[in-house]
Design a protein around this motif. Sequence first.
Motif, short mmCIF file in Angstrom:
data_model
loop_
_atom_site.label_atom_id
_atom_site.label_comp_id
_atom_site.label_asym_id
_atom_site.label_seq_id
_atom_site.Cartn_x
_atom_site.Cartn_y
_atom_site.Cartn_z
N SER A 271 -12.90 10.60 -1.36
CA SER A 271 -12.30 10.82 -0.09
C SER A 271 -12.03 9.86 0.54
CB SER A 271 -13.37 11.81 0.83
OG SER A 271 -13.55 12.93 -0.14
N ARG A 272 -13.09 8.53 0.55
CA ARG A 272 -12.95 7.35 1.48
C ARG A 272 -11.96 6.43 0.64
NH1 ARG A 272 -17.16 2.80 1.58
NH2 ARG A 272 -18.17 4.05 0.03
N LEU B 143 -4.94 6.63 3.51
CA LEU B 143 -3.37 6.84 3.09
C LEU B 143 -2.61 7.83 3.73
CD1 LEU B 143 -3.87 6.16 -0.56
CD2 LEU B 143 -3.25 4.44 1.16
N ASP B 144 -1.31 7.84 3.55
CA ASP B 144 -0.61 8.92 4.48
C ASP B 144 -0.33 10.01 3.44
OD1 ASP B 144 0.79 10.17 6.19
OD2 ASP B 144 2.67 9.15 5.78
N ILE B 145 -1.36 10.80 3.09
CA ILE B 145 -1.26 12.08 2.08
C ILE B 145 -1.73 13.20 2.86
CG2 ILE B 145 -1.30 10.86 -0.17
CD1 ILE B 145 -4.43 11.45 -0.07
N ASP C 178 -12.97 -2.03 -4.05
CA ASP C 178 -11.92 -2.54 -5.03
C ASP C 178 -10.82 -1.72 -4.82
OD1 ASP C 178 -13.58 -4.28 -5.98
OD2 ASP C 178 -14.24 -3.64 -7.81
N ALA C 179 -11.00 -0.34 -4.85
CA ALA C 179 -9.96 0.80 -4.69
C ALA C 179 -9.31 0.38 -3.38
CB ALA C 179 -10.51 1.99 -4.90
N LEU C 180 -9.96 0.28 -2.23
CA LEU C 180 -9.16 0.06 -0.84
C LEU C 180 -8.12 -1.00 -1.09
CD1 LEU C 180 -11.90 1.33 1.21
CD2 LEU C 180 -9.96 2.49 0.90
N SER C 181 -9.00 -2.24 -1.50
CA SER C 181 -8.01 -3.34 -1.50
C SER C 181 -6.87 -3.18 -2.40
CB SER C 181 -8.74 -4.63 -1.87
OG SER C 181 -9.09 -4.57 -3.56
N ARG D 282 -3.05 -3.23 -0.61
CA ARG D 282 -2.21 -4.18 -1.23
C ARG D 282 -0.78 -3.56 -1.48
NH1 ARG D 282 -0.26 -5.68 -5.95
NH2 ARG D 282 -1.49 -3.90 -6.92
N GLU D 283 -1.01 -2.45 -2.40
CA GLU D 283 0.24 -1.55 -2.80
C GLU D 283 0.99 -1.15 -1.35
OE1 GLU D 283 1.81 0.18 -5.33
OE2 GLU D 283 1.09 -1.88 -6.42
N GLU D 284 0.30 -0.52 -0.31
CA GLU D 284 0.95 -0.03 0.61
C GLU D 284 1.68 -1.20 1.30
OE1 GLU D 284 -1.40 1.76 3.80
OE2 GLU D 284 -0.74 3.56 3.03
N GLY D 285 0.85 -2.39 1.48
CA GLY D 285 1.53 -3.61 2.06
C GLY D 285 3.04 -3.96 1.76
N GLU D 286 2.78 -4.10 0.18
CA GLU D 286 4.09 -4.40 -0.50
C GLU D 286 5.06 -3.31 -0.35
OE1 GLU D 286 3.14 -4.77 -4.67
OE2 GLU D 286 1.72 -6.72 -4.56
N ARG D 287 4.78 -1.99 -0.27
CA ARG D 287 5.90 -0.95 -0.11
C ARG D 287 6.39 -1.13 1.26
NH1 ARG D 287 3.21 4.37 -1.14
NH2 ARG D 287 1.91 3.13 -2.45
#
Lengths: 208, 560
Positions: B247-248, B253-255, B543-546, B550-555
Amino acid sequence: MLGRVSISLEVLVYSLVMALRLLIVYSAFILYNFALDPDRALSLFAGLFPRSTLLVALASKSIPYLGQQVRRVAEIQQTRGIQYHNGGFLRRIRNRIPLLKVVFLSSLEDSFNVGESIQARAYGSGTRTRYAALSFKLPDFLVLAASFAAGLAMAWGYIKNFGSLQFFPVISGRFFSGEILVAGSFILISLLVPVAVIWGAKKWHYFM
Amino acid sequence: MALFHVENLNYFYPEEGARALENVSLQIFEGEFLFLAGPSGSGKSTLLRALSGLLPDYYGGSIGGEIRYRQRSLADWQKGELAREIGLIFQNPEQQSVMTRVEQEIAFGLENLGVAPKEMRRRVAEVLALFDLNPVRQEAVFNLSGGQKQKVILAAILAMHPRVLLLDEPTSQLDPVAAQDFLNYVQRLNQEWGITVLLVEQRVDRCFHLADRVVMMDGGRIVSQAGPRETVRGVGRQYPLYIPPVSRVFSGLDIPEVPLTIKEGREILRKIAGNPRTFCPSPVPDSPTAAERGGGVILECRSLEFAYPGNPPCLRKVDVTLKEGSITVLLGENGAGKSTLLKNINGLLSPRKGRVCHKGRDITRMKVEERAALTGYMSQNPDDYLFNDSVFTEIGYGLDLPKGEKEERVGRLLRLLDLEHAREKNPRDLSGGEKQRVALGVVLAPDPEVLLLDEPTRGMDAVLKKKLGALLAALKGEGKAILVVTHDVEFAAEIACRVLIMSAGEIIASGEKREVLSSSLYYSPQANRLFKGVCPWVMTVEDALSLLHREEGEREGEAG
């Protein structure tokens, strides 16, 4: 240095007999431990003396745990660099005091938690029932009767002064006579009855 | 109709200034599964004790407010009646067993309640069968494994046919397999027998989704009580360590729906990951630097073999190398030989074959007392170290140094371990985490270069684990060579440089953390299982959060 040490036959026999007595006392305690299951003792006496019975039960239950703990703490003390096996007698004793302190403190703390758990399981809340149903059966009767007979024979022998020994100044006593032989055999046979009963119970499962 | 009605409950432990419970109001319904979460010392255990009727009778102290159980005030219930209705299980099974044999232990509560012998036999037989304890019914409780002991206690409580089970960290002394086994039983009791369950547990990821309601506590107060998903949404950001790692990972994220289990998490990940090749950058962002691989070799074990007398060998040709400034984690199931290996290294046991070398010098035959200055060893139970009257004398005990130097060294350790406030306190009066830090101080006092830790996270909550992890990182920074034995894969993933896996006395895998853990089926952390097949180098929630952010930032960058 000591000069000539004289050992008389009397002293030798006396010490052997004393050693035998000690052995009998030890065996009696060991046999008692084997014969009476601590759980059964608890359920037997809990209704009569709830507090003291529980105390005894918990104390006897805690002995193996204490042994385990002493070993564990001793190991840790050693890894802390405390010498157990070197140094003089006093030093070794002094080095063991922390060990006792740790074990003592921990068991005090444990006992508080045990008390809580026992209260949560309703100990002392009312009349108790017993799980281990103990009933009197034929083998119990046989063992009891045989023990009683052996006891009587011993008492009779005691009154008649059989087998009594005087060690000093010279060994004297009544050892061998027809009466003693009969009484002795009777006692032996009576005491073999419980052994036979146990053997029988192992062999025939419906006997008990 | 609610089973429990708690209204404005306040409680002070005797001789304590702070309130252990503060204005707690709660309703618990029949058949509910309640999970109590929150930091250590937040009042979870105290609340359980209050509900069981042990407060204030057993503990003393003062209580305010009201608890009603089945419409009657708890104070009006008779002790025996209450014990019949409400079963209470604690952390340590050894402190809950009274009798010698399993069968008698189970019957103990029934005897106390005065259940008729015939009925008693039936109930004992039933729970023996239910918990698969028939093979050990005549065994002494002492001889059972920790997991089995706790199962016997659960069986003993269940035989009393309670309506409510109150469980206070029942798995904290168990290994992961036994813990899961135990929790499965608890879940079944709730689902199939309708027993109301209140559970306090550190293994958040194993319990959160089982609950109908999660009660989050902090500082003696209830800060939230809601379904697990609502809890994650509501207070997940405030208490990130007390919600499941999955969950963390997704909570920022926007889900629409925050996942609670790995299965749900993987579903969502499939949607947002798209093409794994572009999603997961390689190489690994933080592949270990030369410094992290450690410096010179401090301790080396070569072909160690060991067997306890009369037993088959339990160490077979074990090689271990510990380097300066590195943390090595040793994983493996119970009885794999992990603790035995530690004892062969610190000299409590001496190997049949092979060598232990400290900086090239053979110390295999050196006595354990003499090795204390070379290899510090911390066992599982911090209480075993504590017997002095103050933390200061405890840590300085046995240090053969001039007074000034001793003061200085102990002072430095107190600062490092964050124990300065407790300097003159009795170590026995401290909290669990503090006690452990005192024990660590005791081990660090002779300034050993090698540190051996046996199960340091047992019974610790997430915050304490983080703290310990930071402390070990600091010690690593000082150049210590650290070997940690643990069952806790998540902790291993957080702190390790290298990971060893042991099975049946052999080292079956060894290498860098990511290499060993990501290729393991059993010993992989939750975050890694979540990203399996998507991004295998993810080990921790961080690790997962980073990666996700990063993905979100790119998007966002693309969109802008």
